[in-house]
Design a protein around this motif. Structure first.
Motif, PDB file in Angstrom:
ATOM      1  N   MET A 124       0.845  -1.194   0.000  1.00  0.00           N
ATOM      2  CA  MET A 124       0.000   0.000   0.000  1.00  0.00           C
ATOM      3  C   MET A 124       0.882   1.247   0.000  1.00  0.00           C
ATOM      4  SD  MET A 124      -3.029   1.351   0.001  1.00  0.00           S
ATOM      5  CE  MET A 124      -3.997  -0.145   0.229  1.00  0.00           C
ATOM      6  N   VAL A 125       0.475   2.262  -0.764  1.00  0.00           N
ATOM      7  CA  VAL A 125       1.217   3.522  -0.805  1.00  0.00           C
ATOM      8  C   VAL A 125       0.382   4.614  -0.151  1.00  0.00           C
ATOM      9  CG1 VAL A 125       2.498   2.906  -2.879  1.00  0.00           C
ATOM     10  CG2 VAL A 125       0.297   4.057  -3.102  1.00  0.00           C
ATOM     11  N   ARG A 126       1.044   5.682   0.272  1.00  0.00           N
ATOM     12  CA  ARG A 126       0.368   6.742   1.026  1.00  0.00           C
ATOM     13  C   ARG A 126      -0.779   7.376   0.243  1.00  0.00           C
ATOM     14  NH1 ARG A 126       5.504   6.898   3.141  1.00  0.00           N
ATOM     15  NH2 ARG A 126       5.592   7.125   5.420  1.00  0.00           N
ATOM     16  N   GLY A 127      -0.622   7.479  -1.051  1.00  0.00           N
ATOM     17  CA  GLY A 127      -1.638   8.153  -1.849  1.00  0.00           C
ATOM     18  C   GLY A 127      -2.969   7.436  -1.896  1.00  0.00           C
ATOM     19  N   GLY A 131      -8.058   6.537   0.967  1.00  0.00           N
ATOM     20  CA  GLY A 131      -9.210   6.135   0.169  1.00  0.00           C
ATOM     21  C   GLY A 131      -9.691   4.735   0.514  1.00  0.00           C
ATOM     22  N   LYS A 132      -8.763   3.813   0.706  1.00  0.00           N
ATOM     23  CA  LYS A 132      -9.127   2.435   1.073  1.00  0.00           C
ATOM     24  C   LYS A 132      -9.792   2.402   2.452  1.00  0.00           C
ATOM     25  CE  LYS A 132      -8.893  -0.915  -0.561  1.00  0.00           C
ATOM     26  NZ  LYS A 132      -9.958  -1.743  -1.183  1.00  0.00           N
ATOM     27  N   LEU A 133      -9.253   3.145   3.407  1.00  0.00           N
ATOM     28  CA  LEU A 133      -9.825   3.137   4.753  1.00  0.00           C
ATOM     29  C   LEU A 133     -11.201   3.802   4.778  1.00  0.00           C
ATOM     30  CD1 LEU A 133      -6.653   3.897   6.926  1.00  0.00           C
ATOM     31  CD2 LEU A 133      -7.629   1.686   6.241  1.00  0.00           C
ATOM     32  N   ILE A 161       1.690   4.168   7.000  1.00  0.00           N
ATOM     33  CA  ILE A 161       2.489   3.291   6.156  1.00  0.00           C
ATOM     34  C   ILE A 161       3.680   2.804   6.970  1.00  0.00           C
ATOM     35  CG2 ILE A 161       3.923   3.103   4.096  1.00  0.00           C
ATOM     36  CD1 ILE A 161       0.980   3.267   3.466  1.00  0.00           C
ATOM     37  N   SER A 162       3.857   1.484   7.039  1.00  0.00           N
ATOM     38  CA  SER A 162       4.977   0.898   7.759  1.00  0.00           C
ATOM     39  C   SER A 162       6.179   0.789   6.826  1.00  0.00           C
ATOM     40  CB  SER A 162       4.598  -0.492   8.283  1.00  0.00           C
ATOM     41  OG  SER A 162       5.730  -1.173   8.775  1.00  0.00           O
ATOM     42  N   ASP A 193      -2.936  13.192   7.028  1.00  0.00           N
ATOM     43  CA  ASP A 193      -4.071  14.119   7.094  1.00  0.00           C
ATOM     44  C   ASP A 193      -4.652  14.160   8.499  1.00  0.00           C
ATOM     45  OD1 ASP A 193      -6.058  11.737   5.223  1.00  0.00           O
ATOM     46  OD2 ASP A 193      -5.361  11.664   7.272  1.00  0.00           O
ATOM     47  N   LYS A 194      -3.820  14.385   9.488  1.00  0.00           N
ATOM     48  CA  LYS A 194      -4.245  14.326  10.882  1.00  0.00           C
ATOM     49  C   LYS A 194      -5.316  15.362  11.213  1.00  0.00           C
ATOM     50  CE  LYS A 194       0.301  12.754  12.404  1.00  0.00           C
ATOM     51  NZ  LYS A 194       1.465  13.044  13.247  1.00  0.00           N
ATOM     52  N   THR A 195      -5.398  16.431  10.447  1.00  0.00           N
ATOM     53  CA  THR A 195      -6.346  17.497  10.779  1.00  0.00           C
ATOM     54  C   THR A 195      -7.609  17.426   9.936  1.00  0.00           C
ATOM     55  OG1 THR A 195      -5.284  19.020   9.207  1.00  0.00           O
ATOM     56  CG2 THR A 195      -4.484  19.033  11.474  1.00  0.00           C
ATOM     57  N   ILE A 196      -7.767  16.386   9.118  1.00  0.00           N
ATOM     58  CA  ILE A 196      -8.940  16.298   8.252  1.00  0.00           C
ATOM     59  C   ILE A 196     -10.071  15.603   8.993  1.00  0.00           C
ATOM     60  CG2 ILE A 196      -9.879  15.320   6.129  1.00  0.00           C
ATOM     61  CD1 ILE A 196      -7.176  15.643   4.858  1.00  0.00           C
ATOM     62  N   PHE A 197     -11.165  16.312   9.186  1.00  0.00           N
ATOM     63  CA  PHE A 197     -12.353  15.739   9.801  1.00  0.00           C
ATOM     64  C   PHE A 197     -13.566  16.166   8.970  1.00  0.00           C
ATOM     65  CE2 PHE A 197      -9.422  16.492  13.334  1.00  0.00           C
ATOM     66  CZ  PHE A 197      -9.320  15.210  13.834  1.00  0.00           C
TER      67      PHE A 197
END
Length: 340
Positions: A124-127, A131-133, A161-162, A193-197
């Motif tokens: 899985m890539v960050r981009g 979307g998947k989650l 991402i690990s 995107d920690k601030t996206i709600f």
């Protein structure tokens, strides 16, 4: 026997076919038993997905990069309390099936503990992680529970991402993000995107009514709380009664002074008791009055907490937060009971 004057031992070896000691059927049965044992060892008996032991044996030492997500059901304890543990197990099974339908065979879903699921998304890539989650979260919200169609599920999800060989660190970060998501309910937060709600969640802050005839005292409390809560102010007991009538159950908490001109704090409490609001709207007294009689009377009238001035700002914030969350759970519980 001796070879070149040295003592040697000759071994006679005969090649044995596979079927010499065990025939084909016996071998298949043995393999089947071993596979069954592995399933019992690594499969969660309730949901049918991998269990924590599988993580410890097979995932913890993985070296490949992957998406890592922690998925937690919101208010799962309330489902158990209202509907019973059988319904709780059914909810877990449905959620596990929903998630499996959204992922690939190469991905790994693990029941990490209780109502928490660990999801390992290979390559899985960050981009594409968020979307998947979001897809998984939406699928959970759209899931229906047989014989209980009114029960609506939501989940809070944290994802990262690990990097190579950093699975433990990635899980810890995903877990932290998941708990931040739970503070807002039904959110997905990734490291990027920690601030996206959702906008409606941000705007819908819990309302706190501050009742004090000292503008200075109200300003101090507002400064402590306004980042997290929507603040309503009343400069005395009379205005407090008007605000309570105006907002009613939309108020999440009342911060109330005892000694005030006109109507004092006890008169406000008496009104809330007469209107049967004191059991639904928590009240915390913040007062410089530390008389045992005052404190005892306040608790007898139904206040949730009593904080003496001068106070510590961090303690006030934490006690307010704990009380608001406790009563919010109580309200959700009552709403669920009403829908049953």
């Amino acid at each position: 026997m001796e070879i070149d004057d040295e003592a040697c031992v000759m071994e006679l070896v005969k090649h044995l076919e596979n079927d010499t000691l065990i025939d084909t059927d016996g071998r298949d049965k043995l393999v089947g038993k071993l596979k069954g044992y592995q399933d019992k060892l690594y499969i969660d008996p309730v949901t049918g997905v991998y269990n924590r032991r599988y993580f410890e044996d097979e995932i913890r030492n993985m070296q490949n990069s992957a998406g890592v997500a922690m998925i937690d059901l919101d208010d799962f304890k309330l489902y158990n309390d209202i509907y019973g543990h059988d319904m709780g197990d059914q909810v877990l099974c449905i959620v596990a099936d929903v998630i499996k339908n959204c992922i690939r065979k190469t991905d790994k879903l693990i029941r990490y503990g209780g109502d928490e699921f660990l999801l390992i998304l290979s390559d899985m890539v960050r981009g594409t992680l968020r979307g998947k989650l979001l897809q998984i979260q939406e699928a959970i919200e759209n899931a229906t529970i047989p014989n209980c169609s009114r029960l609506k599920l939501t989940a809070s999800i944290g994802g990262v991402i690990s990097e190579d060989g950093q699975i433990d660190e990635a899980i810890a970060k995903a877990d932290q993000l998941m708990y931040k998501a739970k503070d807002h309910k039904a959110q997905v937060i990734t490291e990027c995107d920690k601030t996206i709600f959702k906008k409606e969640k941000i705007q819908n802050k819990p309302k706190i009514l501050i009742v004090d005839d000292s503008e200075f005292n109200r300003a101090i409390l507002k400064e402590i709380l306004e980042e997290t809560y929507e603040i309503i102010e009343a400069d005395g007991g009379n205005e407090a009664l008007h605000k309570i009538d105006e907002y009613g159950m939309k108020i999440s908490l009342v911060l109330l002074d005892i000694i005030m001109r006109e109507k004092d704090g006890f008169e406000v409490l008496k009104y809330m008791e007469e209107e049967r609001l004191i059991s639904d709207i928590p009240v915390i007294i913040i007062s410089s009055e530390d008389s045992a009689n005052y404190i005892r009377r306040a608790y007898e009238m139904g206040v949730s907490d009593y904080i003496n001035r001068p106070f510590d700002a961090n303690i006030v914030y934490q006690r307010v937060s704990n009380t608001v969350k406790l009563y919010a759970k109580q309200r959700r519980l009552m709403a669920m009971v009403t829908r049953v």
